[in-house]
Scaffold this motif. Sequence first.
Motif, short mmCIF file in Angstrom:
data_model
loop_
_atom_site.label_atom_id
_atom_site.label_comp_id
_atom_site.label_asym_id
_atom_site.label_seq_id
_atom_site.Cartn_x
_atom_site.Cartn_y
_atom_site.Cartn_z
N ARG A 116 0.77 -1.23 0.09
CA ARG A 116 -0.05 -0.06 -0.02
C ARG A 116 0.95 1.22 0.08
N SER A 117 0.25 2.39 -0.63
CA SER A 117 1.03 3.31 -0.28
C SER A 117 0.81 3.79 1.29
N GLY A 118 1.67 4.85 1.83
CA GLY A 118 1.48 5.16 3.14
C GLY A 118 0.13 5.72 3.43
N LEU A 119 -0.44 6.58 2.62
CA LEU A 119 -2.00 7.24 2.70
C LEU A 119 -2.79 6.02 2.73
N GLU A 120 -2.54 5.07 1.83
CA GLU A 120 -3.50 3.88 2.05
C GLU A 120 -3.53 3.05 3.40
N PHE A 121 -2.23 2.88 3.53
CA PHE A 121 -1.94 2.11 4.94
C PHE A 121 -2.61 2.69 6.00
N ALA A 181 -10.09 3.05 9.14
CA ALA A 181 -11.17 2.14 8.63
C ALA A 181 -11.32 0.99 9.45
N GLY A 182 -10.32 0.32 10.22
CA GLY A 182 -10.30 -0.73 10.76
C GLY A 182 -9.98 -1.95 10.31
N ASN A 183 -9.60 -1.94 8.84
CA ASN A 183 -9.24 -2.96 8.02
C ASN A 183 -7.77 -3.67 8.14
N ILE A 184 -7.02 -2.94 9.04
CA ILE A 184 -5.84 -3.53 9.46
C ILE A 184 -5.48 -3.01 10.98
N SER A 185 -4.94 -3.88 11.71
CA SER A 185 -4.68 -3.39 13.10
C SER A 185 -3.88 -2.43 13.28
N GLY A 186 -4.03 -1.58 14.20
CA GLY A 186 -3.16 -0.21 14.60
C GLY A 186 -2.42 -0.73 15.71
N PRO A 187 -1.16 -0.04 15.87
CA PRO A 187 -0.46 -0.41 17.14
C PRO A 187 -0.97 -0.24 18.31
N PHE A 213 -4.71 7.27 23.57
CA PHE A 213 -5.09 7.94 22.33
C PHE A 213 -5.29 7.22 21.05
N THR A 214 -6.04 7.70 20.08
CA THR A 214 -6.31 6.98 19.03
C THR A 214 -6.45 7.73 17.78
N ILE A 215 -6.38 7.19 16.74
CA ILE A 215 -6.03 7.72 15.32
C ILE A 215 -7.60 8.61 15.13
N ALA A 216 -7.79 9.80 14.71
CA ALA A 216 -9.21 10.31 14.35
C ALA A 216 -9.29 10.55 13.13
N THR A 217 -8.30 11.29 12.18
CA THR A 217 -8.54 11.64 10.70
C THR A 217 -7.29 11.34 10.20
N VAL A 218 -7.43 11.17 8.79
CA VAL A 218 -6.24 10.64 7.83
C VAL A 218 -6.65 11.61 6.68
N GLU A 219 -5.57 12.36 6.21
CA GLU A 219 -5.64 13.02 5.00
C GLU A 219 -4.25 13.14 4.42
N GLN A 220 -4.09 13.24 3.18
CA GLN A 220 -2.75 13.53 2.44
C GLN A 220 -2.18 14.61 3.28
N GLY A 221 -1.02 14.33 3.92
CA GLY A 221 -0.10 15.40 4.73
C GLY A 221 -0.81 15.80 6.08
N HIS A 226 2.60 10.39 2.95
CA HIS A 226 3.38 10.74 1.64
C HIS A 226 4.27 9.60 1.22
N VAL A 227 4.45 8.57 1.90
CA VAL A 227 5.33 7.44 1.61
C VAL A 227 4.60 6.57 0.39
N PRO A 228 5.42 6.44 -0.59
CA PRO A 228 5.00 5.76 -1.84
C PRO A 228 4.92 4.18 -1.35
N ARG A 229 4.15 3.67 -2.41
CA ARG A 229 3.97 2.32 -2.31
C ARG A 229 5.27 1.42 -2.28
N GLY A 230 5.77 0.44 -1.51
CA GLY A 230 6.97 -0.24 -1.48
C GLY A 230 8.30 0.61 -0.77
N SER A 231 7.72 1.77 -0.10
CA SER A 231 8.65 2.04 0.73
C SER A 231 8.29 2.20 2.03
#
Length: 166
Positions: free
Chosen positions: A23-28, A34-40, A48-56, A95-100
């Motif tokens: 995945r790209s970092g944004l997709e990750f 979204a709860g599709n993969i587990s968070g740390p 605390f918990t993640i609340a919003t994700v947008e590019q940057g 901002h991290v591309p897929r494969g990085s």
Amino acid sequence: MTNTPHTARSLDDLPDIDALLARSGLEFMQDILAGNISGPPIGATLGFTIATVEQGRVTFAGTPQFAVTNPMRGVHGGWYGAILDSCMACAVMTHVPRGSFYTTLEYKVNLTRAIPLGTDVIAEGLVSHAGRSTAVATGEIRGRDDGRLYASGSTTCMIMVAPGRD
């Protein structure tokens, strides 16, 4: 509408390297939100918990409780650092591309005022620069209800291409 993020309860619950690099970092980050993969588990441990994700831009919501106090009865500085490191570095991740992948090289935290125990806060991380191999982000912790600034910070992260994927 997003699901409540699932927190990993063991190393086996955390996404493996292939899931990260596919995945790209944004997709990750979006998949964690979204709860599709587990968070740390660190967020659940520290309140605390993640609340919003947008590019940057990534925000975390948190409420420091008794378990994160120092001997002077205040919120330990490490709590400020953990939530700021999380929001700033996760903003870089978008901002991290897929494969990085990335790692934090350094971060700095400036405490502005004490957060009273039980105060709901929002920590916002914003990317200032995202290049091929480095990224810089800033962050703030503010009261959710009153907008008061409790701390600010900055980070520099290194972005790396996974071996065999360049």
